[in-house]
Design an enzyme around this catalytic site. Sequence first.
Site, PDB file in Angstrom:
ATOM      1  N   GLU A 124       0.856  -1.194   0.000  1.00 50.77           N
ATOM      2  CA  GLU A 124       0.000   0.000   0.000  1.00 50.77           C
ATOM      3  C   GLU A 124       0.888   1.239   0.000  1.00 50.77           C
ATOM      4  O   GLU A 124       1.944   1.236   0.625  1.00 50.77           O
ATOM      5  CB  GLU A 124      -0.859   0.051   1.280  1.00 50.77           C
ATOM      6  CG  GLU A 124      -1.825  -1.090   1.455  1.00 50.77           C
ATOM      7  CD  GLU A 124      -2.326  -1.178   2.907  1.00 50.77           C
ATOM      8  OE1 GLU A 124      -2.477  -0.144   3.576  1.00 50.77           O
ATOM      9  OE2 GLU A 124      -2.526  -2.308   3.370  1.00 50.77           O
ATOM     10  N   LYS A 126       2.255   4.565   1.315  1.00 49.88           N
ATOM     11  CA  LYS A 126       2.323   5.072   2.683  1.00 49.88           C
ATOM     12  C   LYS A 126       1.966   6.557   2.652  1.00 49.88           C
ATOM     13  O   LYS A 126       2.618   7.341   1.970  1.00 49.88           O
ATOM     14  CB  LYS A 126       3.756   4.878   3.198  1.00 49.88           C
ATOM     15  CG  LYS A 126       3.948   5.166   4.650  1.00 49.88           C
ATOM     16  CD  LYS A 126       5.334   4.689   5.060  1.00 49.88           C
ATOM     17  CE  LYS A 126       5.603   5.030   6.511  1.00 49.88           C
ATOM     18  NZ  LYS A 126       5.639   6.493   6.735  1.00 49.88           N
ATOM     19  N   ASP A 128       1.729  10.267   3.876  1.00 50.74           N
ATOM     20  CA  ASP A 128       2.524  11.119   4.748  1.00 50.74           C
ATOM     21  C   ASP A 128       1.592  12.079   5.481  1.00 50.74           C
ATOM     22  O   ASP A 128       1.427  13.233   5.104  1.00 50.74           O
ATOM     23  CB  ASP A 128       3.553  11.885   3.912  1.00 50.74           C
ATOM     24  CG  ASP A 128       4.742  12.301   4.754  1.00 50.74           C
ATOM     25  OD1 ASP A 128       4.806  11.909   5.935  1.00 50.74           O
ATOM     26  OD2 ASP A 128       5.602  13.024   4.221  1.00 50.74           O
ATOM     27  N   GLU A 187      -5.023   7.247   8.215  1.00 47.81           N
ATOM     28  CA  GLU A 187      -4.168   8.417   8.211  1.00 47.81           C
ATOM     29  C   GLU A 187      -5.002   9.599   7.718  1.00 47.81           C
ATOM     30  O   GLU A 187      -5.735   9.457   6.758  1.00 47.81           O
ATOM     31  CB  GLU A 187      -3.022   8.129   7.228  1.00 47.81           C
ATOM     32  CG  GLU A 187      -1.805   8.962   7.398  1.00 47.81           C
ATOM     33  CD  GLU A 187      -0.784   8.336   8.346  1.00 47.81           C
ATOM     34  OE1 GLU A 187      -1.066   7.233   8.900  1.00 47.81           O
ATOM     35  OE2 GLU A 187       0.266   8.946   8.543  1.00 47.81           O
ATOM     36  N   TYR A 239      -6.724   1.829   6.630  1.00 49.85           N
ATOM     37  CA  TYR A 239      -6.009   0.628   6.203  1.00 49.85           C
ATOM     38  C   TYR A 239      -6.006  -0.501   7.227  1.00 49.85           C
ATOM     39  O   TYR A 239      -5.327  -1.491   7.040  1.00 49.85           O
ATOM     40  CB  TYR A 239      -4.568   0.979   5.839  1.00 49.85           C
ATOM     41  CG  TYR A 239      -3.861   1.862   6.840  1.00 49.85           C
ATOM     42  CD1 TYR A 239      -3.503   1.366   8.086  1.00 49.85           C
ATOM     43  CD2 TYR A 239      -3.580   3.195   6.540  1.00 49.85           C
ATOM     44  CE1 TYR A 239      -2.876   2.172   9.009  1.00 49.85           C
ATOM     45  CE2 TYR A 239      -2.951   4.007   7.463  1.00 49.85           C
ATOM     46  CZ  TYR A 239      -2.595   3.493   8.693  1.00 49.85           C
ATOM     47  OH  TYR A 239      -1.986   4.300   9.606  1.00 49.85           O
ATOM     48  N   LYS A 345      10.992   2.930   2.515  1.00 48.84           N
ATOM     49  CA  LYS A 345      11.096   4.387   2.368  1.00 48.84           C
ATOM     50  C   LYS A 345      11.685   4.719   0.999  1.00 48.84           C
ATOM     51  O   LYS A 345      12.715   4.164   0.620  1.00 48.84           O
ATOM     52  CB  LYS A 345      12.006   4.958   3.457  1.00 48.84           C
ATOM     53  CG  LYS A 345      11.437   4.820   4.854  1.00 48.84           C
ATOM     54  CD  LYS A 345      10.345   5.842   5.101  1.00 48.84           C
ATOM     55  CE  LYS A 345       9.956   5.851   6.548  1.00 48.84           C
ATOM     56  NZ  LYS A 345       9.817   7.151   7.123  1.00 48.84           N
ATOM     57  N   CYS A 441      32.688  30.169  23.638  1.00 47.68           N
ATOM     58  CA  CYS A 441      31.242  29.953  23.587  1.00 47.68           C
ATOM     59  C   CYS A 441      30.550  31.211  23.053  1.00 47.68           C
ATOM     60  O   CYS A 441      30.793  32.306  23.558  1.00 47.68           O
ATOM     61  CB  CYS A 441      30.705  29.621  24.980  1.00 47.68           C
ATOM     62  SG  CYS A 441      28.896  29.540  25.045  1.00 47.68           S
ATOM     63  N   CYS A 444      28.348  32.684  26.292  1.00 43.67           N
ATOM     64  CA  CYS A 444      28.906  33.198  27.547  1.00 43.67           C
ATOM     65  C   CYS A 444      30.387  33.544  27.426  1.00 43.67           C
ATOM     66  O   CYS A 444      31.001  33.973  28.408  1.00 43.67           O
ATOM     67  CB  CYS A 444      28.694  32.190  28.675  1.00 43.67           C
ATOM     68  SG  CYS A 444      29.724  30.718  28.491  1.00 43.67           S
ATOM     69  N   CYS A 459      31.252  23.868  26.037  1.00 47.39           N
ATOM     70  CA  CYS A 459      31.320  25.008  26.938  1.00 47.39           C
ATOM     71  C   CYS A 459      31.182  24.412  28.343  1.00 47.39           C
ATOM     72  O   CYS A 459      30.175  23.792  28.651  1.00 47.39           O
ATOM     73  CB  CYS A 459      30.178  25.989  26.654  1.00 47.39           C
ATOM     74  SG  CYS A 459      29.977  27.216  27.947  1.00 47.39           S
ATOM     75  N   CYS A 464      26.221  28.690  31.997  1.00 47.35           N
ATOM     76  CA  CYS A 464      26.081  29.295  30.663  1.00 47.35           C
ATOM     77  C   CYS A 464      24.588  29.389  30.323  1.00 47.35           C
ATOM     78  O   CYS A 464      23.867  28.395  30.432  1.00 47.35           O
ATOM     79  CB  CYS A 464      26.801  28.432  29.637  1.00 47.35           C
ATOM     80  SG  CYS A 464      26.462  28.884  27.932  1.00 47.35           S
TER      81      CYS A 464
HETATM   82 ZN   LIG Z   1      28.646  29.014  27.259  1.00 48.49          ZN
END
Ligand SMILES: [Zn+2]
Length: 717
Positions: A124, A126, A128, A187, A239, A345, A441, A444, A459, A464
């Site tokens: 079948e 699929k 989405d 679906e 289904y 898929k 970072c 910070c 970091c 932070c």
């Molecule tokens: Zn940081």
Amino acid sequence: MSDIGSRLAELRQRIRHHEERYYIHNDPQISDAEFDELLHELERLEADHPDLVALDSPTQRVGGRTVEGFATVEHIVPMLSLDNAYNEEELRAFDERVRRVIAKGAVDATAAAAEPEPIAYIAELKIDGLSIALTYEDGRLLRGATRGDGARGEDVTANVRTIRAIPLSLRRSGPAVPPGRVEIRGEVYLPRAAFEKLNREMEQAGDPLFANARNTAAGTMRNLDPSLVSKRGMGAFVYQLVDGRSPGSAPLALAPADAASGEGLRYDTHAATLEALAAWGLPVESHWRRCANIEEVVAFCAEWGDRRQALEFDTDGVVIKVDDLALREKLGATAKFPRWATAFKFPAQQATTTLTAIDVNVGRTGAVTPYAVLEPVKVAGSTISMATLHNAEDVARKDVRPGDRVLIEKGGDVIPKVVKAILPHPDGVPRGEPWQMPTHCPECRSLLHRDDEEVVWRCENTSCPARLRRSLEHFASRTAMNVEGLGASLVDQLIDQGLVHDYADLYHLTPEQLETLVVAPKEPKSERAVARKLGKVGRNVVAQLERSKSNDLSRLIYALGIRHVGEKAAATLARHFRSMDRLMTEPVEALQSVSEIGPVVAASVRAFAEEPRNQQLVRKLKAAGVNMDSQAPEPSDQPGPLSGKTYVLTGTLTSMSREEATAALERLGGKVSGSVSKKTTCVVFGADAGSKLEKAEKLGVERMDEAQFLAFLSAYN
Ligand SMILES: [Zn+2]
């Protein structure tokens, strides 16, 4: 029946007939104006005779009232997701597993020894969209629920009723409509044309566009206003038929309306089920095909990989199911997936665009990860403007630089990724400098560190703001403390306003503080990105926080975000140590003595417990009234027949999942380990066992194949 009564019945039947022609078969027999005329006549008659209005009348699709919220629905049979196959080989491997299990179960020993018979499958397309469970009672639509987490979903009946492909009552001609309650799964989705129309309207109104049809469909179904859902033009396909008597598998056993004996009406095949669903007036996607063997399935997948662009809805693959329902029952399910189905898929969708910059993101553990900022490009219906680059080494290996033309890829739900730079630049643009990981970072300004063995830069500043933000989001997340409504944008506000500096501060927030915060709704659920005052939502967050105080210790341990401590380890620790006080004081040896807790996790928990700031945090949480104990059942201290023995599982077992095998051994007091050593009692191996089996042979450790293992277990039962 009165003249009015019969005219009403006739009108309803004709309207339903034309709804089916239009919304299911896409083949209308009358014009829209003629259809509206029928509907108006029905509305007029019903207005004059309000006592004759039935709940399943086509005029009653939109209730007209905005709902307050969605009630939770428990799924009697869990809504499992499907395992995936990404290519032909994986499809054939699925088929081989199925045939092996079935051959093993054959009564006739000679049949089992011969080459297993080919299996017939139903392929079948699929859809989405968003999974939905429809409950009909005596043929009338009673309820529509979302999949949710598979065990619990949301009651979205008012919205489901507005979808014209879904009948409010099942057609009673053809095969018997099952009496009593029956659940039908499918679906709901947004057809491509409806999605495009919606975005044209958004554009004209100057509103931001929706990124893709699937997320828009999901957001629409969770909208509290059914009249808006009605206008969106959602579609649906079904289904599966479930009756709630066969947990895990999905065969059906229904009593026919006219069966005096009460014996269940039973379809033998999935094909017969789909035909019955269609005969009852339910929308069944028409391109399904019965395939006599896996080769025909492979051909079907290849064919639709090309043809799918011409469809009126988005499809991301093909669902393959064993046709024979008796065989399905034999195959059963693992904890996660039915063994009788898989989802193929379609290959990933790619596009090229310009990489405008490489930026970094600071995570909860301080991990600093680069990502690509892209010139927005459409891939498979969504607009992509960011893609992941994993880590600094990934950037170096791919040598992508700002200004490059890049190939990006999007597969299913995965965040799109940068595949490579297209060199030389198609327009002859000279390349920029290679990208450098920042030394500090971005949030910070602390100096970033990296352990010798790690690829990730961090970091290390525990206060932070970027880390705090991610930590709070994690703390509130569904699998941690489960504080609904405390999402990213609210967390940002709480930090910016200086209201929260650690987890414990959350428990001192007042409804008044939260009500006045102004937060933009989070994507992609939002209809429009308009900032608004929190109001009632804010009050609700405080109520949710209050409720979260009584969570089990396992949730709290996980929520604290101790490195390497995932959901499973947190549950194990809670079960063994029972209280936070004990967990914080146990020596590393005691932690490590717990089955399933390895040295890395033990050391990490100890390091967390020794840090004075963390001790302070735990005290603060306790003072705020957060539960510090576990109510989970205590592990049995009774020694089992396998106490003191250690087992290793490797390869694929066909009759049970890895988790089931582990649970079976643990019930008998045995321990299951991930690696083979001289201390291993025995290695249990399934198909495609690799290096662990070799190592066991080398060390002279005892070995059992699946048949021996099953015989071994049954000796204890
Ligand atoms: Zn940081």
